[in-house]
Design a protein around this motif. Structure first.
Motif, mmCIF file in Angstrom:
data_model
loop_
_atom_site.group_PDB
_atom_site.id
_atom_site.type_symbol
_atom_site.label_atom_id
_atom_site.label_comp_id
_atom_site.label_asym_id
_atom_site.label_seq_id
_atom_site.Cartn_x
_atom_site.Cartn_y
_atom_site.Cartn_z
ATOM 1 N N VAL A 226 4.105 16.484 92.816
ATOM 2 C CA VAL A 226 3.386 17.629 93.396
ATOM 3 C C VAL A 226 2.137 17.956 92.589
ATOM 4 O O VAL A 226 1.089 18.297 93.149
ATOM 5 C CB VAL A 226 4.325 18.856 93.477
ATOM 6 C CG1 VAL A 226 3.540 20.120 93.811
ATOM 7 C CG2 VAL A 226 5.406 18.624 94.515
ATOM 8 N N VAL A 230 -0.856 17.744 94.909
ATOM 9 C CA VAL A 230 -1.061 19.083 95.466
ATOM 10 C C VAL A 230 -1.793 20.004 94.502
ATOM 11 O O VAL A 230 -2.924 20.428 94.753
ATOM 12 C CB VAL A 230 0.295 19.723 95.879
ATOM 13 C CG1 VAL A 230 0.062 21.124 96.426
ATOM 14 C CG2 VAL A 230 0.986 18.874 96.928
ATOM 15 N N THR A 231 -1.132 20.326 93.374
ATOM 16 C CA THR A 231 -1.681 21.384 92.517
ATOM 17 C C THR A 231 -2.971 20.974 91.817
ATOM 18 O O THR A 231 -3.873 21.803 91.654
ATOM 19 C CB THR A 231 -0.639 21.821 91.475
ATOM 20 O OG1 THR A 231 -0.252 20.688 90.671
ATOM 21 C CG2 THR A 231 0.584 22.405 92.144
ATOM 22 N N THR A 259 -7.369 12.836 98.624
ATOM 23 C CA THR A 259 -5.905 12.826 98.670
ATOM 24 C C THR A 259 -5.387 12.230 99.975
ATOM 25 O O THR A 259 -4.193 11.972 100.105
ATOM 26 C CB THR A 259 -5.354 14.258 98.524
ATOM 27 O OG1 THR A 259 -5.882 15.069 99.588
ATOM 28 C CG2 THR A 259 -5.763 14.861 97.181
ATOM 29 N N ILE A 263 -5.311 18.511 102.165
ATOM 30 C CA ILE A 263 -6.127 19.029 101.066
ATOM 31 C C ILE A 263 -7.507 18.386 101.082
ATOM 32 O O ILE A 263 -8.532 19.056 100.829
ATOM 33 C CB ILE A 263 -5.419 18.799 99.711
ATOM 34 C CG1 ILE A 263 -4.069 19.530 99.691
ATOM 35 C CG2 ILE A 263 -6.290 19.267 98.551
ATOM 36 C CD1 ILE A 263 -3.263 19.298 98.444
#
Length: 540
Positions: A226, A230-231, A259, A263
């Motif tokens: 993640v 993501v982060t 990505t 995002i």
């Protein structure tokens, strides 16, 4: 204190992992516990019945008869029960006979090698009351249930589960029948479940540890995943946004987020937004510059308009025959109202009050034309009706915007007090006779200027005595509106005029404006507010 996305994610995942670990462990524990308890319950019931079936009824009768402990049957059964107790790892194994309130022990197997204490062995023929044997009410109830089963001649189908001073045990009894099927004794079979409990507790702890380890490793791997997909990209977007926001530099700023998911779409959308923002800021700069230019020009226009209206008071300091004072407060930068006063000849003064339809620059330009035409055509001995007739025709020729003017003009003869006037759709003036009060002076309004070509206007006249006053205004006074939608009105205007009737024109008009402001409050001004007061003080 703000908590960033990754710590929030880790915290929520940790809580979920802990709940999952506990749920899995306790689910496994309950399944194992139920399985083992059922297995041992079946073992106790089956084991006790098997032992009861092994015993010969005649041997049992011999044992329970008088002197039975000295018989060969007694020795034979004891030997068998000792073997069975040791082989089956049975905690307590006894041959007993219950009755209504006590139980009699005939054989109580004691094997020191299995940890039994010889001092605790119950002697042959001991009759023990239930109340003495039971450690609590539940234990006493179990003894009574055993007696009921024995009395009915029924076998127990499941053991008693006791957890008291004697330990955590499974207890059951198996009846021994004679040849007629009547119970003559029973085998009391008790199995200590302490080891099973300890095994289950150890199993629970092991499951917790294993599940926690597996969940922790899964969490770590998922957190790394993640963080990567993501982060970290979101953090990059957040840092980029903060940087350009704090610096205020939007031009040629772009971000790249690869990505391959939503995002990346968000980053691309952000870049589109930045391009649109660049265009917006560029347009805003142009609009702001244009607005500032227009604002500056409007300031100049307002200054020019104000300078076109007589604004120096006293207006005729060398004339003692009259006093005149006027004010104009535009609703916008420039207004459509106008007033004027000027000497037509040495003994005649003209006063004009007018209101152009519309607001802003078009009305202000039309006002200039109207004011100029009225003044230019007001000549000595010329009928004011002819003046407005000619001005109306000229205004109609130059009225491409479809504007019109309501106007009132009066010319006062300073020698006689005669006031000639003409009204083109304007408000009726207030007249105050010396020593009296202000009253509306009803005159025919006539048609507006620039409304229709070829209109003919008729003038009128009145006579002013020394000390009389004429007050004229535009509809911005009577139609001033407060926050509740109420109009200022003629009645309130007449009231404030009469409260201040002793004031000179230069002090009267500010008092009226202050009263209007109090009435309107915080409501916006929608129309120009223009007023003029003429006092006839002496004959020429």
């Amino acid at each position: 204190m703000k908590l960033k996305l990754l710590p929030k994610f880790i915290l929520s995942l940790a809580v979920m992992g802990a709940l999952l670990t506990v749920a899995i462990s306790f689910f496994s524990y309950e399944n194992s516990k139920n399985y083992l308890e059922d297995m041992y319950a079946q073992r106790v019931v089956t084991g006790s019945r098997s032992i009861a079936d092994m015993l010969d009824a005649e041997d049992v009768k011999t044992i329970i008869s008088e002197g039975g402990e000295q018989s060969e049957a007694y020795a034979r059964v004891v030997s068998l029960l000792e073997t069975l107790k040791e082989d089956g790892n049975i905690t307590y194994l006894s041959l007993t006979i219950p009755d209504e309130d006590s139980v009699t022990f005939y054989i109580d197997i004691c094997l020191p090698d299995m940890g039994d204490d010889p001092d605790d062995q119950i002697p042959y023929g001991s009759d023990i009351l239930y109340t003495d044997a039971a450690v609590d009410e539940k234990d006493l109830e179990n003894y009574e249930i055993v007696w009921e089963y024995y009395e009915r001649g029924e076998q127990m189908t499941e053991p008693f589960v006791t957890d008291n001073d004697y330990g955590y045990n499974y207890t059951t009894v198996a009846l021994i029948y004679d040849e007629d099927g009547a119970p003559i004794a029973e085998i009391q079979y008790i199995l200590d479940m302490g080891d099973v409990r300890r095994h289950l507790n150890s199993f629970l702890m092991t499951m917790l540890a294993i599940a926690l380890g597996i969940v922790a490793l899964a969490m770590l791997g998922y957190i790394l995943f993640v963080r990567r997909v993501v982060t970290t990209p979101i953090g990059k977007l957040a840092a980029f946004t903060k940087e350009i926001t704090e610096s205020g530099r939007f031009k040629n700023q772009r971000i790249s987020v690869a990505t391959g998911d939503e995002i990346e779409d968000l980053g691309n959308s952000f870049n589109v937004m930045l391009r649109e923002l660049e265009n917006y800021i560029a347009n805003l700069s142009r609009v702001t510059a244009e607005k500032e230019r227009i604002g500056a020009e409007l300031d100049i226009a307002a200054h020019i308009q104000a300078s076109m209206l007589p604004c120096i008071f006293p207006a005729f300091p060398d004339r003692e025959e009259f006093e005149v004072f006027a004010t104009m407060n535009p609703a916008k930068e420039v207004g459509g109202d106008f007033y004027d006063f000027f000497m037509v000849d040495p003994t005649h003064i003209a006063v004009v009050m007018a209101d152009v339809s519309g607001k802003g620059v078009p009305a202000a330009l039309f006002m200039v034309i109207g004011k100029t035409l009225i003044k230019d055509h007001t000549l000595p001995d010329r009928d004011l009706g002819e003046v407005f007739t000619r001005v109306n025709d000229l205004l109609c020729e130059a009225n491409s915007e479809g504007l019109f003017i309501t106007a009132f003009e009066g010319v006062l003869d300073l020698a006689t007090g005669e006031l000639d006037f003409v009204n083109a759709g304007h408000e009726m003036p207030f007249l105050c006779k010396k020593g009296g009060s202000y009253e509306p002076y009803k005159i025919r309004p006539g048609f507006v200027l620039a409304g229709m070509e070829g209109m003919r206007y008729r003038g009128g006249s009145m006579t002013l005595d020394v000390g009389d006053r004429l007050f004229q205004y535009t509809d911005g006074v009577t139609e001033a509106m407060n926050a509740d939608g109420e109009l200022y009105g003629m009645k309130r205007l007449g009231g404030v005029l009469n409260r201040c009737r002793d004031l000179a024109p230069a002090k009267l008009l500010p008092e009226i404006k202050a009263d209007i402001d109090r009435f309107v409050g915080d409501a916006p001004q929608f129309d120009d507010i223009t007023m003029l007061c003429l006092e006839y003080k002496a004959k020429a």
